[in-house]
Each structure stands twice: as structure tokens, then as C-alpha cells.
Design an enzyme around this catalytic site. Structure first.
Site, PDB file in Angstrom:
ATOM      1  N   SER A 181      36.102  90.539 -81.076  1.00 49.82           N
ATOM      2  CA  SER A 181      34.873  91.172 -80.604  1.00 49.82           C
ATOM      3  C   SER A 181      34.033  90.284 -79.695  1.00 49.82           C
ATOM      4  CB  SER A 181      34.033  91.622 -81.802  1.00 49.82           C
ATOM      5  OG  SER A 181      33.804  90.543 -82.679  1.00 49.82           O
ATOM      6  N   HIS A 209      37.736  97.263 -82.971  1.00 47.52           N
ATOM      7  CA  HIS A 209      37.483  97.441 -81.531  1.00 47.52           C
ATOM      8  C   HIS A 209      38.697  98.003 -80.801  1.00 47.52           C
ATOM      9  CE1 HIS A 209      33.439  95.883 -80.866  1.00 47.52           C
ATOM     10  NE2 HIS A 209      33.672  95.008 -81.819  1.00 47.52           N
ATOM     11  N   LYS A 240      32.900 102.865 -84.121  1.00 43.15           N
ATOM     12  CA  LYS A 240      32.790 102.394 -82.735  1.00 43.15           C
ATOM     13  C   LYS A 240      33.220 103.515 -81.777  1.00 43.15           C
ATOM     14  CE  LYS A 240      32.482  97.669 -84.098  1.00 43.15           C
ATOM     15  NZ  LYS A 240      33.142  96.663 -84.912  1.00 43.15           N
TER      16      LYS A 240
HETATM   17  C1  LIG Z   1      32.563  96.117 -86.168  1.00 39.89           C
HETATM   18  C2  LIG Z   1      33.658  95.549 -86.974  1.00 39.89           C
HETATM   19  C3  LIG Z   1      33.764  95.828 -88.339  1.00 39.89           C
HETATM   20  C4  LIG Z   1      32.711  96.603 -89.074  1.00 39.89           C
HETATM   21  O1  LIG Z   1      32.806  97.968 -88.847  1.00 39.89           O
HETATM   22  P1  LIG Z   1      31.596  98.928 -89.292  1.00 39.89           P
HETATM   23  O2  LIG Z   1      32.220 100.254 -89.367  1.00 39.89           O
HETATM   24  O3  LIG Z   1      30.544  98.790 -88.247  1.00 39.89           O
HETATM   25  O4  LIG Z   1      31.110  98.431 -90.612  1.00 39.89           O
HETATM   26  C5  LIG Z   1      34.860  95.355 -89.024  1.00 39.89           C
HETATM   27  N1  LIG Z   1      35.797  94.602 -88.418  1.00 39.89           N
HETATM   28  C6  LIG Z   1      35.721  94.282 -87.102  1.00 39.89           C
HETATM   29  C7  LIG Z   1      36.800  93.460 -86.474  1.00 39.89           C
HETATM   30  C8  LIG Z   1      34.642  94.737 -86.332  1.00 39.89           C
HETATM   31  O5  LIG Z   1      34.549  94.437 -85.051  1.00 39.89           O
END
Ligand SMILES: *Cc1c(COP(=O)(O)O)cnc(C)c1O
Length: 393
Positions: A181, A209, A240
Site C-alpha cells: 500500500s 489493494h 476499497k
Molecule cells: C486496507 C488494508 C486492510 C484493511 O482493510 P479494511 O477493510 O479497511 O479493514 C487490510 N490489509 C491490507 C493489505 C490493506 O491495505
């Protein structure tokens, strides 16, 4: 009489402020789109994970509203008591079919998915984790009694050494983000799978992502690399690109049934409101028809990244719609982000300790909803700020 005060909390916040690390959430008005309203001003949004514009999509909104009419606002219970409605079950069947796995199990968020799925590891297990994995993977691992090992980011030699050191003593699990990320690079999944097969290890990939972004119709990194059947645990988010909220584990049916009995966020926290489940279901169905939109996301991202590079910016290891602009020290990074705000662009600065002290960056996320004019505007304004702040010479 002794008085209990929170002065000690304030002291810590002051220390954060001194280091330039004190930040409260920005409060936006209106919905989540390519332009967002802040204090009555419209800003070009370059920090949202709403990759495909699904957060505001009419079909998904309609599905959520219909579900509220039919089921009400909340589910009323945890999944294992009275909180599994037919809509929750339908979503999981749809996800398993979409991912091409035997089964899928939905959690309240991506964060709780990692907590739930990893925390079931025990003392007979070894978890080997990429050093840049997401905080929720790190926290999930902290909850286990498993032995832990870290390998340097995407360093396959180190990963192999960790597997060799284990020498088959424990069941080894390799955990990696599918797309990282902060840098926007893709995990070397084919090499990871090859090592796992050589040493008899399991592969756990978190496609937060990558869900809706990588692979055919956004099926994720396993599909992107053609590794179906060779990745044991695929984590996805519904928060996301999918545009709603939630996370899921896709994999073997026995894994699903095991997690139903052991994963604590699943057992002890109320299930998604029906509107969330229905919106996610509509979004996954929409994804199956959205390859042109995903193509647009990638063409926007590639255009934006190559134009920034041509202007002389360093975009690091980016190869996805996550495009960091490397700036350097925290104060310089904060200045760059502030100057962008003055130019009508919101792109969040990311500094130490999230990244190394000299690797501060403004992280831009391009979406399919950005128009060619939006991208031109962004590159022009970012370049002007680059020249003014001395990031570009
Ligand atoms: C954003 C993210 C999460 C968390 O996801 P949410 O649904 O926002 O709790 C978990 N793992 C990774 C790699 C992320 O980028």
C-alpha cells in the site's frame, strides 16, 4: 485526594506534534468521488481507495436501499447465533464463485479478516511475513502462539533462508500483501508459490489493494499471475475498490468451517448490516461486467505515473494505481502536501515512522473516475509545486 488526569496523554500528543506527526482526520462533506468537498471547496481527491467509483455507484446504492426496506438497518446478532441472513450466505457463495475457490467467509472488515484468520495459528506453526505487510497482518500474528519470522521486502533469498532454517520442524505459512500500500508494487507471488511448493509451506496473500484492481475482472493477484489452486489463503477486501466495507477469506471449504469455529471477530462481533451485504453482492456482480472500467483504471494510472516520471519525479517501485511521489524528510513532505492543498489537490503525505525517515512521500491513488482533464490538472499542479519547493530542479 489524588486526582486522575489525562495530562500524560496530552504530553504524548505534544511529543507527536513536535515531530510533525500529529494529525486529526480531515472531515469531508458530500460523497466519495474524484472531487470532494472540504470546507466549501472542491478538491481533486488523490488519496481515496475508491478505485472504480463503486462507493457512489447507482446500482450498489439501490441494492443497499432495497435491503434496508426488506431487512431493516441491522442484523441483530453475531453470525453464529441469529446474524446470518440469506443475504450474507448469498454474498459468500458469490465471492467463492467469483474467486474460483471452494468457499469464502466474510468478516466485518479487512482488518478483522486478518486478525481472525491469522490468530488461529498455533504453537506448531511458523508464520513468515514480508517486512512491509499491512498492520492488520502484523496484529493478527501478534495474537498467535506461532513462531514468527520476517523477511526483507520481497527478498526471495531471505524467504528461502527462513524456510531452510525451519527445516520442516513447523508448518510454515508465508504471508504477503498482494499489492503493497505504501509503494504500489506487486508481490512476487510466482516466486513465493514456487518456494512454498519446494519447502511444503502454505501461501497467505492479502489482496486488499488488489481486489477489484488486479487480475481478470479484479479477481486479485492469484488470478493475475495464473496461480489458481496454488495459493492456500486469499484475503480480499470489500472496502476499497469494491466500495463498501468488509473483508473475506477465499479458500478451501474446510478452512471456512474451521474459521467459523475459531476466528474470534466472526464469533464475537455482530455481522454486517443487510445493506452492507446487499451492496457488496451488487458490487461483486457489477465487477464481473467491469473489465472496461478496470482497463480505464490502469490506463489512468499508467498515464499519470509516466507523466510524473517525465517531469522528473521519483515514483519509486510503483507499478499499480498507487503512485507515491518520493520527497524525503518529513517536514519537506508535509510542505509538499500542504502546497498541493493550496492548489486544490488532496494527496496525503506519508512520513516516518510509517516509512523510513528519508523516504517520506506524497501518496497518490489514481481511480477510474478521474477524467483526462483531472489527470492533466493534477500533473500540472504537482509539477508547479515540485518546482516551487525545490523537489524538481
Ligand atoms: C486496507 C488494508 C486492510 C484493511 O482493510 P479494511 O477493510 O479497511 O479493514 C487490510 N490489509 C491490507 C493489505 C490493506 O491495505
Amino acid at each position: 485526594m489524588p486526582t486522575s488526569s489525562f495530562d500524560y496523554l496530552n504530553d504524548e500528543l505534544e511529543r507527536l506534534r513536535d515531530k510533525g506527526m500529529y494529525r486529526l482526520p480531515t472531515v469531508w462533506s458530500g460523497g466519495s468521488g474524484p472531487w470532494m468537498e472540504l470546507d466549501g471547496r472542491l478538491l481533486l481527491q488523490l488519496s481515496s481507495n475508491n478505485y472504480l467509483g463503486f462507493a457512489g455507484h447507482p446500482e450498489i446504492r439501490a441494492a443497499a436501499m432495497e435491503a434496508i426496506e426488506r431487512y431493516g438497518a441491522g442484523s441483530g446478532s453475531v453470525r453464529t447465533i441469529a446474524g446470518t441472513l440469506d443475504i450474507h450466505d448469498e454474498l459468500e457463495k458469490e465471492l467463492a464463485d467469483f474467486k474460483g475457490t471452494e468457499a469464502a467467509l466474510v468478516f466485518q472488515s479487512g482488518f478483522t479478516t486478518n486478525q481472525g484468520a491469522l490468530s488461529v495459528l498455533g504453537p506448531d506453526d511458523l508464520i513468515i511475513s514480508d517486512e512491509l505487510n499491512h498492520a492488520s497482518i502484523i496484529d493478527g500474528i501478534r495474537l498467535t502462539k506461532a513462531e514468527r519470522a520476517i523477511y526483507a521486502h520481497a527478498d526471495m533469498d531471505q524467504l528461502e533462508r527462513r524456510l531452510k532454517e525451519n527445516d520442516g520442524r513447523k508448518r510454515a505459512f508465508i504471508a504477503t500483501d498482494g499489492v503493497f500500500s505504501m509503494d504500489g508494487d506487486i508481490a512476487p507471488l510466482p516466486a513465493i508459490v514456487e518456494l512454498a511448493e519446494r519447502y511444503g509451506a502454505y501461501v497467505y496473500v492479502d489482496d486488499a489493494h488488489a481486489s477489484g484492481v488486479l487480475g481478470r475482472n479484479g479477481k486479485g493477484s492469484t488470478d493475475h499471475f495464473g496461480l489458481h489452486g496454488r495459493v492456500h489463503v486469499q484475503i480480499g477486501t470489500l472496502s476499497k475498490a469494491v466500495g463498501v466495507v468488509g473483508g473475506y477469506v477465499a479458500g478451501a471449504d474446510v478452512l471456512k468451517r474451521y474459521l467459523i469455529h475459531k476466528a474470534r471477530p466472526f464469533l464475537f462481533s455482530t455481522s454486517h448490516p443487510p445493506a452492507v451485504a446487499a451492496a457488496c453482492l451488487a458490487a461483486i456482480r457489477l465487477l464481473r461486467r467491469s473489465q472496461p472500467l478496470i482497463d480505464k483504471l490502469w490506463s489512468n494510472a499508467n498515464t499519470f505515473r509516466s507523466r510524473l516520471q517525465k517531469e522528473g519525479f521519483d515514483t519509486g517501485a510503483s507499478e499499480t494505481p498507487i503512485v507515491p511521489i518520493l520527497i524525503g524528510q518529513p517536514d519537506k513532505t508535509a510542505e509538499f502536501s500542504r502546497e498541493l492543498l493550496n492548489e486544490g489537490i488532496y494527496a496525503q503525505g506519508i512520513v516516518y515512522p510509517t516509512v523510513a525517515m528519508d523516504k517520506g512521500r506524497v501518496r497518490c491513488i489514481v481511480t477510474a473516475a478521474h477524467t483526462p482533464d483531472d489527470l492533466t490538472y493534477a500533473v500540472e499542479r504537482i509539477t508547479a509545486v515540485g518546482k516551487r519547493t525545490g523537489v524538481l530542479r
